[in-house]
Design a protein around this motif. Structure first.
Motif, PDB file in Angstrom:
ATOM      1  N   GLN A  46      -3.786  -1.884  11.481  1.00  0.00           N
ATOM      2  CA  GLN A  46      -4.208  -2.653  10.003  1.00  0.00           C
ATOM      3  C   GLN A  46      -3.606  -3.405  10.020  1.00  0.00           C
ATOM      4  OE1 GLN A  46      -5.477   0.779   7.680  1.00  0.00           O
ATOM      5  NE2 GLN A  46      -6.409   1.429   9.026  1.00  0.00           N
ATOM      6  N   GLY A  47      -2.657  -4.055  10.224  1.00  0.00           N
ATOM      7  CA  GLY A  47      -1.667  -5.309  10.243  1.00  0.00           C
ATOM      8  C   GLY A  47      -0.345  -4.560   9.437  1.00  0.00           C
ATOM      9  N   TRP A  48      -0.761  -3.928   8.152  1.00  0.00           N
ATOM     10  CA  TRP A  48       0.761  -2.982   8.062  1.00  0.00           C
ATOM     11  C   TRP A  48       1.720  -2.712   8.263  1.00  0.00           C
ATOM     12  CZ3 TRP A  48      -0.161  -3.472   2.661  1.00  0.00           C
ATOM     13  CH2 TRP A  48      -1.622  -3.578   2.213  1.00  0.00           C
ATOM     14  N   ARG A  49       2.739  -3.264   7.461  1.00  0.00           N
ATOM     15  CA  ARG A  49       4.026  -3.352   8.237  1.00  0.00           C
ATOM     16  C   ARG A  49       5.024  -1.813   7.510  1.00  0.00           C
ATOM     17  NH1 ARG A  49      10.031  -5.026   7.625  1.00  0.00           N
ATOM     18  NH2 ARG A  49       9.592  -6.090   5.953  1.00  0.00           N
ATOM     19  N   TYR A  50       5.369  -0.755   8.305  1.00  0.00           N
ATOM     20  CA  TYR A  50       6.088  -0.207   7.521  1.00  0.00           C
ATOM     21  C   TYR A  50       7.463   0.180   6.876  1.00  0.00           C
ATOM     22  CZ  TYR A  50       8.727   4.664   6.635  1.00  0.00           C
ATOM     23  OH  TYR A  50      10.187   5.895   5.627  1.00  0.00           O
ATOM     24  N   VAL A  51       7.791   0.082   5.216  1.00  0.00           N
ATOM     25  CA  VAL A  51       9.317  -0.631   4.592  1.00  0.00           C
ATOM     26  C   VAL A  51       9.384   0.573   4.319  1.00  0.00           C
ATOM     27  CG1 VAL A  51       8.398  -2.656   5.124  1.00  0.00           C
ATOM     28  CG2 VAL A  51       7.691  -1.559   2.881  1.00  0.00           C
ATOM     29  N   GLY A  52       9.115   2.050   3.942  1.00  0.00           N
ATOM     30  CA  GLY A  52      10.389   3.094   3.418  1.00  0.00           C
ATOM     31  C   GLY A  52       9.623   4.165   2.812  1.00  0.00           C
TER      32      GLY A  52
ATOM     33  N   ILE B  29       5.930  12.557  -1.076  1.00  0.00           N
ATOM     34  CA  ILE B  29       6.654  11.317  -0.898  1.00  0.00           C
ATOM     35  C   ILE B  29       5.222   9.962  -0.586  1.00  0.00           C
ATOM     36  CG2 ILE B  29       9.018  11.654   0.561  1.00  0.00           C
ATOM     37  CD1 ILE B  29       7.351  11.405   3.504  1.00  0.00           C
ATOM     38  N   ASP B  30       6.438   9.054  -0.888  1.00  0.00           N
ATOM     39  CA  ASP B  30       4.777   7.639  -0.644  1.00  0.00           C
ATOM     40  C   ASP B  30       5.048   7.410   0.204  1.00  0.00           C
ATOM     41  OD1 ASP B  30       3.406   7.887  -2.662  1.00  0.00           O
ATOM     42  OD2 ASP B  30       4.499   6.554  -4.249  1.00  0.00           O
ATOM     43  N   LEU B  31       4.658   6.271   1.316  1.00  0.00           N
ATOM     44  CA  LEU B  31       5.103   6.098   2.023  1.00  0.00           C
ATOM     45  C   LEU B  31       4.591   4.562   2.201  1.00  0.00           C
ATOM     46  CD1 LEU B  31       3.645   7.290   5.444  1.00  0.00           C
ATOM     47  CD2 LEU B  31       5.779   8.064   5.110  1.00  0.00           C
ATOM     48  N   ILE B  32       5.473   3.937   2.235  1.00  0.00           N
ATOM     49  CA  ILE B  32       4.591   2.534   1.781  1.00  0.00           C
ATOM     50  C   ILE B  32       4.965   0.921   2.890  1.00  0.00           C
ATOM     51  CG2 ILE B  32       6.428  -0.035   0.483  1.00  0.00           C
ATOM     52  CD1 ILE B  32       8.358   2.732  -1.297  1.00  0.00           C
ATOM     53  N   PHE B  33       3.842   0.701   2.905  1.00  0.00           N
ATOM     54  CA  PHE B  33       3.321  -0.543   3.528  1.00  0.00           C
ATOM     55  C   PHE B  33       3.118  -1.920   2.795  1.00  0.00           C
ATOM     56  CE2 PHE B  33       2.005   3.701   4.777  1.00  0.00           C
ATOM     57  CZ  PHE B  33       2.351   3.787   5.883  1.00  0.00           C
ATOM     58  N   GLU B  34       3.824  -3.081   3.454  1.00  0.00           N
ATOM     59  CA  GLU B  34       3.534  -4.324   3.188  1.00  0.00           C
ATOM     60  C   GLU B  34       2.577  -5.149   4.196  1.00  0.00           C
ATOM     61  OE1 GLU B  34       6.597  -5.763   2.210  1.00  0.00           O
ATOM     62  OE2 GLU B  34       7.543  -6.032   4.707  1.00  0.00           O
TER      63      GLU B  34
ATOM     64  N   LYS C 212       1.269  -0.929   0.010  1.00  0.00           N
ATOM     65  CA  LYS C 212       0.055  -0.022   0.001  1.00  0.00           C
ATOM     66  C   LYS C 212       0.727   0.904   0.008  1.00  0.00           C
ATOM     67  CE  LYS C 212      -4.104   0.271   2.306  1.00  0.00           C
ATOM     68  NZ  LYS C 212      -5.274   0.203   0.787  1.00  0.00           N
ATOM     69  N   TYR C 213       0.382   2.453  -1.199  1.00  0.00           N
ATOM     70  CA  TYR C 213       1.880   3.591  -1.008  1.00  0.00           C
ATOM     71  C   TYR C 213       0.827   4.621  -0.704  1.00  0.00           C
ATOM     72  CZ  TYR C 213       3.977   0.389  -3.915  1.00  0.00           C
ATOM     73  OH  TYR C 213       4.125  -0.956  -4.139  1.00  0.00           O
ATOM     74  N   VAL C 214       0.961   5.112   0.238  1.00  0.00           N
ATOM     75  CA  VAL C 214       0.214   6.908   0.944  1.00  0.00           C
ATOM     76  C   VAL C 214       0.629   7.922   0.963  1.00  0.00           C
ATOM     77  CG1 VAL C 214      -1.006   7.888   2.825  1.00  0.00           C
ATOM     78  CG2 VAL C 214      -0.658   5.087   2.769  1.00  0.00           C
ATOM     79  N   ASP C 215       0.151   8.957  -0.237  1.00  0.00           N
ATOM     80  CA  ASP C 215       1.077  10.317  -0.643  1.00  0.00           C
ATOM     81  C   ASP C 215       0.998  11.119   0.183  1.00  0.00           C
ATOM     82  OD1 ASP C 215       1.849  12.178  -2.438  1.00  0.00           O
ATOM     83  OD2 ASP C 215      -0.033  12.681  -2.974  1.00  0.00           O
ATOM     84  N   LEU C 216       2.042  11.397   0.544  1.00  0.00           N
ATOM     85  CA  LEU C 216       2.087  12.559   1.484  1.00  0.00           C
ATOM     86  C   LEU C 216       2.475  13.792   1.630  1.00  0.00           C
ATOM     87  CD1 LEU C 216       2.083  13.018   4.796  1.00  0.00           C
ATOM     88  CD2 LEU C 216       3.648  11.668   4.856  1.00  0.00           C
ATOM     89  N   LEU C 217       2.414  14.647   1.486  1.00  0.00           N
ATOM     90  CA  LEU C 217       1.988  16.436   1.179  1.00  0.00           C
ATOM     91  C   LEU C 217       3.313  16.957   2.100  1.00  0.00           C
ATOM     92  CD1 LEU C 217      -0.847  17.479  -0.942  1.00  0.00           C
ATOM     93  CD2 LEU C 217       1.112  16.202  -1.674  1.00  0.00           C
ATOM     94  N   SER C 218       4.044  18.006   1.724  1.00  0.00           N
ATOM     95  CA  SER C 218       4.775  18.535   2.511  1.00  0.00           C
ATOM     96  C   SER C 218       3.922  19.783   2.756  1.00  0.00           C
ATOM     97  CB  SER C 218       6.638  18.975   2.128  1.00  0.00           C
ATOM     98  OG  SER C 218       6.544  19.779   1.244  1.00  0.00           O
TER      99      SER C 218
ATOM    100  N   ILE D 277       0.454   8.445  10.096  1.00  0.00           N
ATOM    101  CA  ILE D 277       0.070   6.925   9.285  1.00  0.00           C
ATOM    102  C   ILE D 277       0.621   6.336   9.521  1.00  0.00           C
ATOM    103  CG2 ILE D 277      -0.132   6.911   7.011  1.00  0.00           C
ATOM    104  CD1 ILE D 277      -0.471  10.135   6.321  1.00  0.00           C
ATOM    105  N   ILE D 278       2.085   6.242  10.165  1.00  0.00           N
ATOM    106  CA  ILE D 278       2.431   4.709  10.310  1.00  0.00           C
ATOM    107  C   ILE D 278       1.397   4.338  11.079  1.00  0.00           C
ATOM    108  CG2 ILE D 278       4.567   3.612  11.136  1.00  0.00           C
ATOM    109  CD1 ILE D 278       5.856   5.932   9.189  1.00  0.00           C
ATOM    110  N   ASP D 279       1.281   5.134  12.666  1.00  0.00           N
ATOM    111  CA  ASP D 279       0.280   3.873  13.579  1.00  0.00           C
ATOM    112  C   ASP D 279      -0.819   3.619  13.236  1.00  0.00           C
ATOM    113  OD1 ASP D 279       3.099   4.467  15.119  1.00  0.00           O
ATOM    114  OD2 ASP D 279       1.523   6.308  16.240  1.00  0.00           O
ATOM    115  N   LYS D 280      -1.315   4.427  12.540  1.00  0.00           N
ATOM    116  CA  LYS D 280      -2.854   3.885  11.979  1.00  0.00           C
ATOM    117  C   LYS D 280      -2.618   2.382  11.372  1.00  0.00           C
ATOM    118  CE  LYS D 280      -6.156   5.033   8.329  1.00  0.00           C
ATOM    119  NZ  LYS D 280      -6.273   6.120   7.266  1.00  0.00           N
TER     120      LYS D 280
END
Length: 65
Positions: free
Chosen positions: A32-38, A53-58, A5-11, A25-28
Protein backbone atom coordinates in the motif's frame (compact mmCIF):
# COMPACT_ATOMS: atom_id res chain seq x y z
CA UNK A 1 6.62 15.65 5.67
CA UNK A 2 5.73 12.06 6.53
CA UNK A 3 2.62 10.40 7.88
CA UNK A 4 2.75 7.43 10.22
CA UNK A 5 0.59 4.39 10.85
CA UNK A 6 0.78 2.21 13.97
CA UNK A 7 -0.44 -1.39 13.92
CA UNK A 8 -0.97 -3.08 17.29
CA UNK A 9 0.30 -6.65 17.38
CA UNK A 10 -0.43 -9.10 20.21
CA UNK A 11 1.97 -11.87 21.14
CA UNK A 12 1.12 -15.55 20.97
CA UNK A 13 2.12 -17.91 23.76
CA UNK A 14 2.39 -17.58 27.50
CA UNK A 15 5.95 -18.11 28.68
CA UNK A 16 7.70 -16.58 25.67
CA UNK A 17 6.41 -13.99 23.27
CA UNK A 18 5.94 -14.85 19.62
CA UNK A 19 4.56 -12.52 17.01
CA UNK A 20 3.22 -14.76 14.25
CA UNK A 21 1.65 -12.40 11.74
CA UNK A 22 4.29 -9.65 11.54
CA UNK A 23 5.61 -10.61 8.10
CA UNK A 24 2.16 -10.67 6.50
CA UNK A 25 1.32 -7.29 8.04
CA UNK A 26 4.59 -5.73 6.83
CA UNK A 27 4.01 -7.11 3.31
CA UNK A 28 0.41 -5.83 3.31
CA UNK A 29 1.37 -2.28 4.24
CA UNK A 30 4.38 -2.26 1.89
CA UNK A 31 2.02 -3.09 -0.99
CA UNK A 32 0.00 0.00 0.00
CA UNK A 33 3.06 2.26 -0.20
CA UNK A 34 4.03 2.23 3.49
CA UNK A 35 7.61 1.63 4.62
CA UNK A 36 8.26 -0.37 7.80
CA UNK A 37 10.46 1.69 10.14
CA UNK A 38 10.46 -0.24 13.40
CA UNK A 39 8.45 -1.30 16.42
CA UNK A 40 7.69 0.02 19.88
CA UNK A 41 6.85 -2.20 22.87
CA UNK A 42 3.48 -1.14 24.28
CA UNK A 43 3.00 -3.79 26.97
CA UNK A 44 5.63 -5.78 28.84
CA UNK A 45 4.80 -8.44 31.46
CA UNK A 46 6.16 -8.34 35.00
CA UNK A 47 8.66 -11.00 33.89
CA UNK A 48 9.96 -8.80 31.06
CA UNK A 49 8.19 -10.60 28.20
CA UNK A 50 6.85 -8.46 25.35
CA UNK A 51 3.05 -8.83 25.21
CA UNK A 52 2.13 -6.13 22.69
CA UNK A 53 4.05 -4.09 20.15
CA UNK A 54 3.19 -1.40 17.65
CA UNK A 55 4.61 -1.92 14.18
CA UNK A 56 5.44 1.53 12.78
CA UNK A 57 5.07 2.45 9.11
CA UNK A 58 5.70 5.72 7.28
CA UNK A 59 5.13 7.24 3.87
CA UNK A 60 5.43 10.67 2.37
CA UNK A 61 2.36 12.74 3.10
CA UNK A 62 0.57 14.34 0.20
CA UNK A 63 1.34 18.04 0.10
CA UNK A 64 -1.59 20.30 0.80
CA UNK A 65 -1.82 23.94 -0.21
Amino acid sequence: MYEYKYVDLLSEGVSASRFEEHRAIIDKYAAQGWRYVGYLPTKISMGGVLCNIDLIFERKAEERD
